[in-house]
Scaffold this motif. Sequence first.
Motif, PDB file in Angstrom:
ATOM      1  N   LYS A  93       0.812  -1.291   0.136  1.00 15.34           N
ATOM      2  CA  LYS A  93       0.008   0.050   0.064  1.00 15.34           C
ATOM      3  C   LYS A  93       0.834   1.309   0.097  1.00 15.34           C
ATOM      4  CE  LYS A  93      -3.933   1.697   2.482  1.00 15.34           C
ATOM      5  NZ  LYS A  93      -5.229   1.317   3.495  1.00 15.34           N
ATOM      6  N   ARG A 109       0.977   5.228   0.590  1.00  8.11           N
ATOM      7  CA  ARG A 109       0.386   6.122   1.167  1.00  8.11           C
ATOM      8  C   ARG A 109       1.327   7.676   1.152  1.00  8.11           C
ATOM      9  NH1 ARG A 109      -0.052   1.836   5.098  1.00  8.11           N
ATOM     10  NH2 ARG A 109      -2.264   1.751   5.858  1.00  8.11           N
ATOM     11  N   GLU A 110       0.485   8.701   0.718  1.00  9.46           N
ATOM     12  CA  GLU A 110       1.069   9.884   0.891  1.00  9.46           C
ATOM     13  C   GLU A 110       1.344  10.392   2.334  1.00  9.46           C
ATOM     14  OE1 GLU A 110      -0.510  12.979  -2.167  1.00  9.46           O
ATOM     15  OE2 GLU A 110       0.621  14.129  -1.258  1.00  9.46           O
ATOM     16  N   ILE A 167       5.132   6.819   0.260  1.00  3.82           N
ATOM     17  CA  ILE A 167       5.738   5.832   0.858  1.00  3.82           C
ATOM     18  C   ILE A 167       4.889   4.565   1.105  1.00  3.82           C
ATOM     19  CG2 ILE A 167       6.834   7.758   2.163  1.00  3.82           C
ATOM     20  CD1 ILE A 167       5.339   6.543   4.792  1.00  3.82           C
ATOM     21  N   LEU A 209       5.019   1.436   3.774  1.00  2.00           N
ATOM     22  CA  LEU A 209       5.364   0.948   5.055  1.00  2.00           C
ATOM     23  C   LEU A 209       5.391  -0.466   5.143  1.00  2.00           C
ATOM     24  CD1 LEU A 209       2.974   3.051   7.342  1.00  2.00           C
ATOM     25  CD2 LEU A 209       5.403   3.383   7.243  1.00  2.00           C
ATOM     26  N   VAL A 232       9.717   3.123   3.009  1.00  2.00           N
ATOM     27  CA  VAL A 232      10.567   3.374   1.672  1.00  2.00           C
ATOM     28  C   VAL A 232       9.816   4.355   0.871  1.00  2.00           C
ATOM     29  CG1 VAL A 232      11.031   2.277  -0.645  1.00  2.00           C
ATOM     30  CG2 VAL A 232      11.669   1.058   1.638  1.00  2.00           C
ATOM     31  N   VAL A 247      11.108  11.112   4.937  1.00  2.00           N
ATOM     32  CA  VAL A 247      11.124   9.708   5.402  1.00  2.00           C
ATOM     33  C   VAL A 247      11.807   9.442   6.620  1.00  2.00           C
ATOM     34  CG1 VAL A 247      12.056   7.399   4.823  1.00  2.00           C
ATOM     35  CG2 VAL A 247      11.013   8.892   2.824  1.00  2.00           C
ATOM     36  N   PHE A 279       9.240  10.608   9.627  1.00  2.00           N
ATOM     37  CA  PHE A 279       8.273   9.721   9.526  1.00  2.00           C
ATOM     38  C   PHE A 279       8.805   8.427  10.460  1.00  2.00           C
ATOM     39  CE2 PHE A 279       4.295   7.688   8.589  1.00  2.00           C
ATOM     40  CZ  PHE A 279       4.477   6.531   8.974  1.00  2.00           C
ATOM     41  N   GLU A 295      -4.912  -2.075   9.844  1.00  2.00           N
ATOM     42  CA  GLU A 295      -4.867  -1.245   8.750  1.00  2.00           C
ATOM     43  C   GLU A 295      -5.834   0.231   8.902  1.00  2.00           C
ATOM     44  OE1 GLU A 295      -2.999  -2.627   6.838  1.00  2.00           O
ATOM     45  OE2 GLU A 295      -3.041  -1.329   5.244  1.00  2.00           O
ATOM     46  N   LEU A 298      -3.974   2.644  11.345  1.00  2.00           N
ATOM     47  CA  LEU A 298      -2.572   2.907  10.698  1.00  2.00           C
ATOM     48  C   LEU A 298      -2.865   3.811   9.448  1.00  2.00           C
ATOM     49  CD1 LEU A 298       0.450   2.568  10.367  1.00  2.00           C
ATOM     50  CD2 LEU A 298       0.061   0.666   8.730  1.00  2.00           C
ATOM     51  N   VAL A 345      -1.122   7.649   9.988  1.00  2.00           N
ATOM     52  CA  VAL A 345      -0.234   8.108   9.036  1.00  2.00           C
ATOM     53  C   VAL A 345      -0.673   9.521   8.530  1.00  2.00           C
ATOM     54  CG1 VAL A 345       0.761   7.627   6.626  1.00  2.00           C
ATOM     55  CG2 VAL A 345       0.590   5.826   8.070  1.00  2.00           C
ATOM     56  N   SER A 360       1.704  12.779   8.785  1.00  2.00           N
ATOM     57  CA  SER A 360       1.915  13.506   7.732  1.00  2.00           C
ATOM     58  C   SER A 360       1.704  14.934   7.866  1.00  2.00           C
ATOM     59  CB  SER A 360       1.019  13.232   6.611  1.00  2.00           C
ATOM     60  OG  SER A 360       1.359  13.819   5.232  1.00  2.00           O
TER      61      SER A 360
END
Lengths: 89, 284
Positions: free
Chosen positions: A8, A10-11, A17, A19, A32, B226, B229, B244, B247, B251, B255
Amino acid sequence: MKIHEKMKVREVAGENIVLMQGPRGTDMSRVVALNSTALLLYQRLLGRDFEMDDAVRVLLDEYEVDEPAARKDVENWVAEMKKNGLIIE
Amino acid sequence: MTERLLSIGGLGMALSGGDTLRRAFMIEGMEVFLCQKPTPRDFEVRLDSAVGLPQFRQLYDFDFVDGLYRCRFGVDGEGVYYYDFGNAGWLRYDLREPDVVEISPVADLSVLRFVLWTAYAMAGLRRGAVPIHSSVVVCDGRAVMCLGESGTGKSTHTRLWCEHVEGSSLLNDDSPILRFGEDGIRVYGSPWSGKTPCFCTESYPVAGLLRLEQRPANSIRRLGVVEAFTALQPSCPPSMAREERLLDVLVAFISKIIEHVPVYRMGCLPDAGAARLSHDTIIG
């Protein structure tokens, strides 16, 4: 080969990126960031079986680049993705 | 059943219940967060709930209260979240009723303190309020949040600020609330302050996040997306990374934070020079 369906993107703050959760019982995860080439390949190839040639075709269609350069980029991308368990045979 | 309203992280947290509610206010520091003026309630925590603990698919387990108890976290067939705190109690959170958290009777105060933290984390997440494992120092009206694994020296670093950087004070030493709200990104004191009782209801804008590592010399650098994060995510409640839907929301929260707040990594000694370096870099 195909892209793992659990992958997946994700922005996050303008970056795309991925995860990857660490092993059960640890809090470690790898992150990454996909550059534009990696993102394009992901978007075009997700959800189907593909060969190296299909991936090379994606780059040749999108960018002004010669075949050997595109192939090299694809080989690097596939190697990296396989290393992270994101491409499976 | 009685109800008490707390204000934590800028959110109105309504606690209801019987014996467990009474015990909640025996926890040191909890009373500090009672609302002093009329406050809208943002979510409800129902203590002494009769809700049962069904079988559920375990996603994560961990020790808490210094290893005395083991907690299991997971989801049932309908996607309802459960935390099973061993024989000490359980928590249920259903995203279909996102402003309600249900908690069984809990007798042990240390467990209850952790259970309430968990309840806040679950209900606060979708409102942009997340407890972050960190030690927070405030200087010139701005906050710096020191992140790092347990034992890395977060509390030492904030203590050095208080000793060597004029105008510094500690806001929270373990789990402040970081919030992305209408008035920007602020960090709030909380009832969860670890071994250093620092129960502060104030909030401040966040000047920077600072992830610390022990090194033989002091150095600091600003992080890109990165790295920022990966610096912040491990300091967020661990169960959020294991499922999920949680998460996704986490995220999006991270962000927003890293888009607006600089994140740094610092290698440091436990000395005054380290505090001065991080102060000069982040506060200026």
